[in-house]
Design an enzyme around this catalytic site. Structure first.
Site, PDB file in Angstrom:
ATOM      1  N   HIS A  82     102.461 -43.129  39.404  1.00 35.26           N
ATOM      2  CA  HIS A  82     103.893 -43.294  39.642  1.00 35.26           C
ATOM      3  C   HIS A  82     104.266 -44.761  39.506  1.00 35.26           C
ATOM      4  O   HIS A  82     103.544 -45.642  39.971  1.00 35.26           O
ATOM      5  CB  HIS A  82     104.283 -42.810  41.037  1.00 35.26           C
ATOM      6  CG  HIS A  82     105.728 -43.034  41.350  1.00 35.26           C
ATOM      7  ND1 HIS A  82     106.717 -42.163  40.927  1.00 35.26           N
ATOM      8  CD2 HIS A  82     106.364 -44.040  42.017  1.00 35.26           C
ATOM      9  CE1 HIS A  82     107.894 -42.624  41.334  1.00 35.26           C
ATOM     10  NE2 HIS A  82     107.705 -43.744  41.988  1.00 35.26           N
ATOM     11  N   ASP A 161     113.771 -34.545  50.181  1.00 36.63           N
ATOM     12  CA  ASP A 161     113.918 -35.843  49.531  1.00 36.63           C
ATOM     13  C   ASP A 161     115.179 -35.900  48.676  1.00 36.63           C
ATOM     14  O   ASP A 161     115.875 -36.921  48.657  1.00 36.63           O
ATOM     15  CB  ASP A 161     112.695 -36.155  48.675  1.00 36.63           C
ATOM     16  CG  ASP A 161     112.812 -37.498  47.978  1.00 36.63           C
ATOM     17  OD1 ASP A 161     112.895 -38.520  48.681  1.00 36.63           O
ATOM     18  OD2 ASP A 161     112.867 -37.528  46.738  1.00 36.63           O
ATOM     19  N   ARG A 168     121.217 -41.537  51.093  1.00 37.29           N
ATOM     20  CA  ARG A 168     120.920 -42.972  51.151  1.00 37.29           C
ATOM     21  C   ARG A 168     121.664 -43.736  50.072  1.00 37.29           C
ATOM     22  O   ARG A 168     122.081 -44.878  50.262  1.00 37.29           O
ATOM     23  CB  ARG A 168     119.407 -43.187  51.000  1.00 37.29           C
ATOM     24  CG  ARG A 168     118.602 -42.744  52.213  1.00 37.29           C
ATOM     25  CD  ARG A 168     117.122 -42.611  51.875  1.00 37.29           C
ATOM     26  NE  ARG A 168     116.610 -43.819  51.247  1.00 37.29           N
ATOM     27  CZ  ARG A 168     115.634 -43.840  50.339  1.00 37.29           C
ATOM     28  NH1 ARG A 168     115.073 -42.713  49.953  1.00 37.29           N
ATOM     29  NH2 ARG A 168     115.226 -44.983  49.831  1.00 37.29           N
ATOM     30  N   SER A 183     109.596 -41.155  50.360  1.00 36.51           N
ATOM     31  CA  SER A 183     110.204 -40.451  49.230  1.00 36.51           C
ATOM     32  C   SER A 183     109.212 -40.315  48.078  1.00 36.51           C
ATOM     33  O   SER A 183     108.988 -39.225  47.539  1.00 36.51           O
ATOM     34  CB  SER A 183     111.453 -41.200  48.761  1.00 36.51           C
ATOM     35  OG  SER A 183     111.964 -40.638  47.569  1.00 36.51           O
ATOM     36  N   LYS A 187     106.531 -36.702  47.133  1.00 37.57           N
ATOM     37  CA  LYS A 187     106.534 -36.038  45.825  1.00 37.57           C
ATOM     38  C   LYS A 187     105.155 -36.083  45.178  1.00 37.57           C
ATOM     39  O   LYS A 187     104.718 -35.113  44.557  1.00 37.57           O
ATOM     40  CB  LYS A 187     107.586 -36.670  44.921  1.00 37.57           C
ATOM     41  CG  LYS A 187     109.014 -36.293  45.320  1.00 37.57           C
ATOM     42  CD  LYS A 187     110.059 -36.959  44.467  1.00 37.57           C
ATOM     43  CE  LYS A 187     110.239 -38.407  44.785  1.00 37.57           C
ATOM     44  NZ  LYS A 187     111.439 -39.026  44.195  1.00 37.57           N
TER      45      LYS A 187
END
Length: 429
Positions: A82, A161, A168, A183, A187
């Protein structure tokens, strides 16, 4: 249990229990807690922070809010990657097939871009016919057959999320490290990989603007992953200038294809190889940089890229024969000074590409998949007056290319002193 009590408890600086956090996430996901109360809680977190235990409990409660991908049918150690985002970040497009070319299965879910940061799924959709949506069954089946699949994130994955992030985004609580970490990691954990590589970008083109914040985010996420049995490593990478030489969806696919064909710049190839080396080590495979670079030049990584595209209905032949589609307009911006590039602001470059049509200001914006920027010179390169610095490609007749390009030009510094920067700043385990 009442939400007002949890808001007050966090407001006063106390630690929420696992059961309190689980109750809060479960009820918020099921529309039993209104947005205004969740907003108040997020703002309390902004001022009071969260403990490591709270962040871990929040992360796992979010994981439980949606489906979890089961990759157990796939043999071997599954490694996910990621990136926290940046400008010109096409790493996954090259890294995934490169890692898969060594026999390590890559089952990856990626996201779309927003603002000045690009998204892997948008880039893949610029390949004619490419399908980014797959069922979980087909996703696993493809990885078992060819060792790689890259798809869009499932709407059923980590439902909490999606709700919390949207909240947010409109309540000035996006830049909260505990909530960013939970968050991302919720995932990654729900996606089912055994090990996780995190690319935490830092600099003007990243969400983390300074090394201290990047280090804290990386440390928080690594601890989260390791705490739930997922071997996790983070690399902190420089995003003060764009990554590679292309910004924009089709342009970045073309650059990725060039690298997978053995081309591209030497420094970018080496950066990809360094990231791949870490990712392979997470799967228990130790390879030298030279061995990894060899798979970028001998066709092994390219073959995996072709398999990925064709298995997801993309037209690989069209991509190879027409890697870049012409736009109606383009403009080359030239240097007005001689010397060495000492700064090429990533944020200014990303905003210019977005204005040209390559990015979204809001999620509902449509993209011009052919728009973007090609960069001729980067930090450390020597330039003379009149040398091309960058070229803008666009189709929007209303795009004020002169004014917009001047903003980026003003954010490119040239001096007599040559400097260099390292792409990988730190590794956190």
């Amino acid at each position: 249990m009442r939400m007002t009590e949890l808001i007050q408890k966090k407001r006063d600086g106390h630690e929420l229990t696992k059961s309190e956090i689980s109750w809060m996430i479960d009820n918020y996901t099921n529309d039993q807690i209104p947005d205004y109360q969740m907003s108040a809680w997020a703002m309390a977190v902004y001022f009071r922070g969260m403990t490591k235990t709270e962040i871990a409990d929040l992360t796992m409660s979010m994981v439980a809010s949606g489906v979890q991908i089961d990759l157990s049918e796939i043999s071997g150690i599954k490694v996910d990657k990621h990136s926290t985002g940046g400008v010109g970040d096409k790493v996954t497009l090259i890294l995934a097939p490169l890692v898969a070319s060594f026999g390590v299965p890559v089952a990856k879910m990626s996201g779309r871009g927003l603002g000045h940061t690009g998204g892997t799924i948008d880039k893949l959709e610029s390949i004619h016919g490419f399908q980014v949506e797959q069922s979980q069954t087909d996703f696993v089946k493809q990885v078992k057959e060819i060792g790689i699949s890259v798809i869009g994130q499932s709407d059923d994955l980590v439902k909490a999320d999606k709700l919390l992030y949207a909240l947010r985004d409109v309540t000035a609580t996006v830049d909260l490290i505990p909530l960013i970490a939970s968050s991302i990691m919720s995932k990654k954990i729900a996606a089912g990989a055994d090990s996780i590589l995190l690319d935490v970008t830092v600099g003007s083109g990243a969400f983390m603007k300074n090394i201290d914040d990047a280090r804290l985010l990386a440390r928080t996420m690594v601890d989260l992953g390791n705490a739930v049995g997922r071997k996790t490593i983070a690399v902190i990478t420089d995003m003060s200038q764009p990554l590679g030489t292309a910004i924009g969806n089709r342009l970045e696919i073309a650059e990725s294809l060039a690298v997978l064909q053995g081309g591209g710049t030497a420094d970018f190839r080496h950066f990809i190889a360094e990231i791949a080396q870490i990712m392979l080590s997470l799967a228990g495979l130790e390879k030298s940089i030279d061995e990894i670079l060899a798979n970028l030049s001998n066709g092994a990584a390219l073959a995996k890229f072709k398999a990925l595209i064709t298995h997801q209905q993309g037209d690989f032949d069209e991509l190879v024969n027409t890697p870049i589609h012409e736009t109606k307009f383009s403009k080359i911006v030239k240097s007005q000074k001689s010397g060495y590039i000492t700064a090429f602001d990533a944020l200014a470059a990303g905003k210019l590409a977005m204005s040209a049509g390559a990015g979204r200001a809001v999620k509902s914006d449509s993209l011009d998949l052919d728009a973007g920027i090609h960069i001729f010179k980067k930090i450390g390169d020597k330039v003379a007056i009149g040398d091309p610095l960058f070229q803008i490609f666009y189709n929007k007749e209303t795009f004020d290319v002169v004014t917009e390009s001047q903003i980026l030009l003003d954010n490119i510094s040239i001096s007599d002193e040559k400097i260099s920067i390292n792409d990988i700043l730190e590794i956190i385990k």
